[in-house]
Design an enzyme around this catalytic site. Structure first.
Site, mmCIF file in Angstrom:
data_model
loop_
_atom_site.group_PDB
_atom_site.id
_atom_site.type_symbol
_atom_site.label_atom_id
_atom_site.label_comp_id
_atom_site.label_asym_id
_atom_site.label_seq_id
_atom_site.Cartn_x
_atom_site.Cartn_y
_atom_site.Cartn_z
ATOM 1 C CD GLU A 8 -2.848 0.721 2.535
ATOM 2 O OE1 GLU A 8 -2.990 1.813 3.086
ATOM 3 O OE2 GLU A 8 -3.228 -0.355 3.049
ATOM 4 C CG ASP A 67 -2.587 9.271 7.645
ATOM 5 O OD1 ASP A 67 -2.557 8.045 7.878
ATOM 6 O OD2 ASP A 67 -2.778 9.753 6.520
#
Lengths: 401, 263
Positions: free
Chosen positions: B49, B60
C-alpha cells in the site's frame, strides 16, 4: 433566462448544493454525521428546542440586535443608505455566539459530554468556551500554534472560561491544521464528543446546521428593514471567510430576487499576489475538511496557505453554499485587501463611532466601491459581524507605531 | 482479475492470510520507496500500500503525518509517484494499492487518475475520506479499468450501511480496528472481533484489518479473525529510526519479515 431555484430545495438529503457540499470524511464519522443530521432535524421541528434556543439568544446573547441607520457613513458615501446589522453588540463580541448556543443545546439533547472546537482568531473558540461554561460542559479548543501567539488574549479568555486550549504544531500551524486536529480528536473520541464547528463548512449537516442557527441575522434584519423602510433593501453586504455571518444574512433573502448579495473575501496583499484568502474569486473546486467547495490549492491538489490580516478570514476554503450561490449567479463575491480593510476600520470609527472587527471591515471597505457603481440612491444592509476590541494590537502596530 | 484479486485467490487456496504493508511514497525519498517495494515481496509482503502524501492528512496520526510532510517538502507529486510505480513494476509484480486522500484525485480528474494509475501498474485505490455515498464516479471509472476500490468499515459503521460498503468494495474490505487515526495502537477488543465476524458473514470478499497494528502479537491476533492485516505507522517508525544508517533498507525489511512471518 436563468432557471429559478427556490431556497427550500437545497441541500439535498446527502447535503449537496448542486454538486458541492456533501460528506467527505473517514468511515468512522459517517454514522455519527447521519445521527447528527437526524437529531438536528428533529430538534428544529421541536417547539421546546426552538423555545430554549430563542430564550438564550434573547437573555444570554442579547438578541435581537439593532438594525442601525449609519447616517454619517451614508452621507459620506453619497449614493448609499446603509443600515448596520449590529452583531458586534452581542455577548462575546460577534455573531459566533448565535451558532455556539444552538449547537450546544443540540449537543446536550444528544447527551454528549465533551465539546471540541477549532478556532483561528479565537472568536469561535471564545464563543464555544462561553457556552460550555454556561452549561458546565468540558471544552477543548484546537488552535494553530501560530494563532495562539497572535491571539494571546483570546487564549486567556478561553482558559478563564474553563476551556483547555491545545496549540496545534502540525502542518502550517494555523486554522486549517487546527481543524485537522479537531477532526482527529473527533474520530478518536467519537462516542462522547460533539464537534462544534464554527462556520458553514465541514461535512453535511454542519453547513446546514450553522446556516439555520445564523439565519436569525437575516430573519431579524429582513423584518426590521421592512418595518423601517416599507420595502426590501437593494443590497446585502457581508464578509466571507468560511461564510457564516454572510450566510446568516443572505439565506432569508434568497427568494427575494431583487435583493443583490455581495460577499467580500479577503484579498490579502492582492488577488494576484497569491497571498490572500479569496477561495471563491481565486480558488478551484476541491475537497477539504469534509466538503466539496472552492479551495486554494496548487496544481497537485495540495492545499495552499491562505493569508489575511483578519485571522477570522484566514482559511483556504469557504462554505459550499456560498460557492453554489456564486455558480448559480445568486450572489457576487469580491475581494478587499488588507490595506483597504484597515481603511474600512477607520471609516466606520470616524463616521459612526463604532470600531468594527477587521473581518467586518472588509465588508465596510466594499461600500465606497459599491457607492461608485450604483445608479441613483440605493439601500444596503451590511452585517457588522463583530467588534474591533480584539484587533487593537494589530491596529496599534499598523497605525500608531 | 487484477493482481490483488489473484493474490487473495491464491492465499485462500493455500489457507493463508494476507500481510499488507503501507509506506508513504517519497519518504524519505522516492528511491527508497522503489528499493523497499522491490524487497517487500521477499520480506513476506502480499500487498503493498503506497501512500500519496497530502497537505492535510486528517485520518493519519503523527507518524504518517510527519512522513507525508517530509515527502511533500521534497517535491513529491502524484505524477512522480506514478513514475515510481512504473519503475517498481520493472522489478516486481507485487500487488499494489495507492492510498490517497480524495482532493489530489479529484483535482487530477477521477477518470484521468484511474487511467494513469492503471497504466503505471497500480491495482487498487484506497481513499480514506471518500465514503461510498460520494464515490459513484470513481467506482464506475475504476470498474472499467479493473482497479480495485477498497472501502472502509469502522467500529461505528451501522448495520444499514454495511451492505453498500461491501458492495462497492473490490479487492478487499478495510476494517478499521479502532476509532482513531492511523498508528493508534490496539489490542483486540471483543466488540471489534464481533463486528469483523459480522462483516465476514455478509461478504465473500476478503476483510483485512488495519490502523494501529504494530507488533507480531497483534498481527497474529488480528489475522486469526480476518483475512489479512495492514501495518503502516510501525514500518514508517522503523524507517525514521534507522534513517541515518547505511543498512536502513535491511533493517526495515527485517522488521517487516518479522511481522509477516507471525501470520
Amino acid at each position: 433566462m436563468k432557471k429559478k431555484i427556490n431556497a427550500s430545495i437545497f441541500p439535498d438529503t446527502n447535503g449537496h448544493y448542486g454538486d458541492l457540499g456533501g460528506r467527505f470524511v473517514p468511515e468512522t464519522l459517517m454514522s455519527i454525521l447521519i445521527d447528527l443530521e437526524r437529531e438536528s432535524q428533529r430538534a428544529f421541528r421541536d417547539p421546546s428546542f426552538r423555545k430554549e434556543f430563542a430564550f438564550y439568544l434573547k437573555n444570554f446573547a442579547g438578541r435581537p440586535t439593532n438594525l442601525y441607520l449609519a447616517e454619517r457613513l451614508s452621507r459620506h458615501l453619497g449614493t448609499l443608505k446603509v443600515y448596520l446589522k449590529r452583531e458586534d453588540l452581542l455577548h462575546t463580541g460577534a455573531h459566533k455566539i448565535n451558532n455556539t448556543l444552538g449547537q450546544i443545546i443540540l449537543a446536550r439533547r444528544m447527551k454528549k459530554t465533551r465539546i471540541i472546537a477549532e478556532t483561528g482568531a479565537g472568536q469561535h473558540g471564545v464563543a464555544t468556551a462561553t457556552v460550555c461554561a454556561l452549561f458546565g460542559l468540558k471544552c477543548v479548543v484546537y488552535m494553530g500554534a501560530e494563532d495562539v501567539e497572535r491571539q494571546a488574549l483570546n487564549v486567556v479568555r478561553m482558559k478563564l472560561l474553563g476551556a483547555e486550549v491545545i496549540p496545534v504544531t502540525s502542518g502550517s500551524r494555523t486554522l486549517k491544521d487546527a481543524m485537522n486536529e479537531a477532526i482527529r480528536d473527533w474520530v478518536t473520541n467519537v462516542r462522547d464528543t460533539f464537534y462544534l464547528i464554527g462556520t458553514v463548512a465541514g461535512p453535511h449537516p454542519y453547513p446546514l446546521i450553522v446556516r439555520r442557527f445564523q439565519s436569525v441575522i437575516g430573519q431579524e434584519a429582513r423584518k426590521q428593514f421592512l418595518a423601517l423602510e416599507g420595502k426590501l433593501p437593494d443590497h446585502l453586504v457581508a464578509c466571507v471567510g468560511g461564510g457564516s455571518n454572510a450566510m446568516g444574512l443572505f439565506y432569508p433573502f434568497f427568494n427575494d430576487d431583487k435583493v443583490k448579495m455581495t460577499g467580500v473575501e479577503a484579498a490579502g496583499h492582492g488577488l494576484d499576489t497569491g497571498a490572500h484568502s479569496a477561495s471563491i474569486s481565486k480558488g478551484e473546486p476541491g475537497v477539504l475538511h469534509g466538503c466539496k467547495s472552492a479551495l486554494l490549492q496548487d496544481d497537485d491538489g495540495q492545499i495552499r496557505l491562505a493569508h489575511s490580516i483578519a485571522a477570522g478570514l484566514d482559511y483556504p476554503g469557504v462554505g459550499p453554499e456560498h460557492y453554489y450561490y456564486k455558480r448559480i449567479g445568486r450572489a457576487d463575491y469580491v475581494g478587499i485587501t488588507d490595506k483597504e480593510a484597515i481603511e474600512g476600520v477607520k471609516l466606520l470609527a470616524s463616521t459612526e463611532g463604532i470600531i468594527p472587527a477587521i473581518e467586518s471591515a472588509h465588508a465596510l471597505a466594499w461600500l465606497p466601491k459599491l457607492a461608485k457603481q450604483v445608479r441613483g440612491k440605493k439601500t444596503v444592509i451590511l452585517c457588522l459581524s463583530g467588534r474591533g476590541d480584539k484587533d487593537m494590537g494589530t491596529i496599534k502596530d499598523l497605525l500608531f507605531s | 482479475m487484477n493482481r490483488i484479486d489473484q493474490k487473495f485467490e491464491s492465499l485462500r487456496a493455500a489457507g493463508k492470510k494476507a500481510f499488507i504493508a503501507f509506506i508513504t511514497a517519497g519518504y524519505p525519498d522516492l528511491s527508497v520507496t522503489e528499493a523497499l517495494a522491490a524487497r517487500f515481496e521477499e520480506a513476506g509482503v502480499d500487498i503493498l500500500e503506497l501512500g500519496v502524501p497530502f497537505s492535510d492528512p486528517l485520518a493519519d496520526g503523527p507518524v504518517i503525518q510527519a512522513a507525508s510532510f517530509e515527502a511533500l517538502s521534497k517535491g513529491v507529486t502524484l505524477l512522480k509517484i506514478l513514475d515510481s510505480v512504473r519503475a517498481i513494476r520493472k522489478q516486481t509484480q507485487i500487488p499494489l494499492a495507492l492510498m490517497t486522500y480524495y482532493n489530489p484525485v479529484f483535482h487530477f480528474g477521477e477518470e484521468r487518475f484511474v487511467r494513469e494509475a492503471k497504466a503505471a501498474g497500480v491495482d487498487g485505490l484506497i481513499i480514506p475520506d471518500l465514503p461510498v455515498e460520494e464515490a459513484g464516479g470513481l467506482v464506475r471509472a475504476a470498474r472499467e479499468a479493473d482497479l480495485s476500490t477498497v472501502f472502509f468499515l469502522a467500529p461505528t459503521t451501522t448495520t444499514d450501511r454495511m451492505p453498500g460498503i461491501l458492495e462497492a468494495s473490490t479487492g478487499f474490505v478495510y476494517f478499521v480496528s479502532v476509532t482513531g487515526v492511523t498508528g493508534s495502537g490496539v489490542t483486540v477488543p471483543e466488540d471489534i472481533a464481533r463486528s469483523i465476524s459480522r462483516a465476514r458473514k455478509l461478504t465473500r470478499k476478503p476483510v483485512c484489518v488495519g490502523f494501529g497494528v504494530s507488533t507480531p502479537a497483534q498481527v497474529k491476533a488480528f489475522a486469526s479473525i480476518s483475512d489479512g492485516v495492514i501495518v503502516g505507522s510501525a514500518i514508517i517508525r522503523q524507517m525514521t529510526e534507522h534513517s541515518q544508517k547505511p543498512d536502513m533498507l535491511d533493517r526495515v525489511s527485517a522488521f517487516v519479515k518479522q511481522l509477516s512471518s507471525s501470520l
